[in-house]
Design a protein around this motif. Structure first.
Motif, PDB file in Angstrom:
ATOM      1  N   GLN A 106       0.832  -1.203   0.000  1.00  0.00           N
ATOM      2  CA  GLN A 106       0.000   0.000   0.000  1.00  0.00           C
ATOM      3  C   GLN A 106       0.865   1.251   0.000  1.00  0.00           C
ATOM      4  N   LEU A 107       1.937   1.233   0.838  1.00  0.00           N
ATOM      5  CA  LEU A 107       2.846   2.376   0.856  1.00  0.00           C
ATOM      6  C   LEU A 107       3.528   2.545  -0.492  1.00  0.00           C
ATOM      7  N   SER A 108       3.932   1.401  -1.106  1.00  0.00           N
ATOM      8  CA  SER A 108       4.563   1.473  -2.422  1.00  0.00           C
ATOM      9  C   SER A 108       3.600   2.038  -3.450  1.00  0.00           C
ATOM     10  N   MET A 109       2.336   1.572  -3.397  1.00  0.00           N
ATOM     11  CA  MET A 109       1.336   2.087  -4.336  1.00  0.00           C
ATOM     12  C   MET A 109       1.088   3.574  -4.099  1.00  0.00           C
ATOM     13  N   GLN A 110       1.054   3.971  -2.802  1.00  0.00           N
ATOM     14  CA  GLN A 110       0.864   5.389  -2.503  1.00  0.00           C
ATOM     15  C   GLN A 110       2.040   6.211  -3.004  1.00  0.00           C
ATOM     16  N   GLU A 111       3.274   5.678  -2.799  1.00  0.00           N
ATOM     17  CA  GLU A 111       4.449   6.383  -3.296  1.00  0.00           C
ATOM     18  C   GLU A 111       4.426   6.483  -4.815  1.00  0.00           C
ATOM     19  N   GLN A 112       4.076   5.363  -5.478  1.00  0.00           N
ATOM     20  CA  GLN A 112       3.990   5.386  -6.937  1.00  0.00           C
ATOM     21  C   GLN A 112       2.913   6.363  -7.404  1.00  0.00           C
ATOM     22  N   ILE A 117       1.481  11.479  -9.645  1.00  0.00           N
ATOM     23  CA  ILE A 117       0.829  12.786  -9.515  1.00  0.00           C
ATOM     24  C   ILE A 117       1.849  13.901  -9.648  1.00  0.00           C
ATOM     25  N   GLU A 118       3.035  13.711  -8.988  1.00  0.00           N
ATOM     26  CA  GLU A 118       4.083  14.724  -9.081  1.00  0.00           C
ATOM     27  C   GLU A 118       4.577  14.852 -10.517  1.00  0.00           C
ATOM     28  N   ALA A 119       4.732  13.702 -11.192  1.00  0.00           N
ATOM     29  CA  ALA A 119       5.161  13.741 -12.598  1.00  0.00           C
ATOM     30  C   ALA A 119       4.116  14.436 -13.458  1.00  0.00           C
TER      31      ALA A 119
END
Length: 210
Positions: A106-112, A117-119
């Motif tokens: 979940q953290l990895s998905m949130q980071e991705q 979003i940042e990209a």
């Protein structure tokens, strides 16, 4: 039923009766019977005692077997409880590990997702900057074209105005020249007229003098 034993008993009884010491023999026989009865009773008591002992031993063995069976059952129950406890701990560990993996995923998905979003934000900002730059270039080009058109129009206006002024000046010069020419012609005509009048007057004078 044993006929030979009965026959031996009958023979012994006849021998006792035919003997001179029949009474003594009878007493001895009775004593032997009492002894045998006592021995039989003693043997019975021994047999009963042995039976009781065997029964007690059987009970003891049964009790020991029951105790062992209960002990084995208790041991089996303890082993089963320990196995169930191990399974429960293993399931708890597996559940904790699975929850940890899910949390990490979940953290990895949130980071991705945050990275995407940042990209996307960076791309949107870059596109906005590119659009602004393109708009600035287009506006500058339009302004340059407008300035150039204005400068051209002003230059053409000035040229036209200059031409019109030149035409006006030329017209004025022509008008002045034409007026001067008319004046000159009038002066010449006047001069020629006066000269003619003078000549006529001279001729008239000469003709009168003749």
């Amino acid at each position: 039923f044993d006929p030979e034993a009965l026959e031996r008993g009958a023979a012994a009884l006849r021998e006792i009766r035919s003997s001179s010491n029949a009474k003594t023999v009878l007493e001895l026989t009775r004593e032997q019977e009492r002894t045998k009865a006592a021995e039989a009773a003693r043997d019975g008591e021994v047999a009963r005692a042995q039976a009781a002992q065997m029964q007690a031993e059987g009970a003891r063995i049964k009790g020991e077997e029951d105790r062992k069976s209960l002990q084995q059952k208790a041991q089996h129950r303890a082993q089963l409880l320990e196995y169930e406890d191990q399974l429960a701990r293993r399931r708890a560990e597996e559940n904790a590990e699975a929850a940890k993996r899910r949390k990490a995923e979940q953290l990895s998905m949130q980071e991705q997702s945050a990275q995407r979003i940042e990209a996307m934000k960076r791309q949107a900002e870059e596109e906005a900057v590119a659009r602004r730059r393109a708009e600035d270039r287009q506006r500058l080009a339009l302004e340059q074209e407008r300035d150039a058109a204005k400068a051209k129009a002003e230059a053409e206006g000035r040229i036209k105005e200059g031409r019109e002024n030149a035409d006006i000046k030329m017209k004025q010069l022509l008008e002045v020249a034409d007026a001067d020419r008319k004046k000159l012609m009038e002066a010449l005509e006047l001069g020629f007229k006066r000269v003619g009048e003078g000549v006529s007057s001279v001729l008239d004078d000469q003709s009168r003098m003749a």
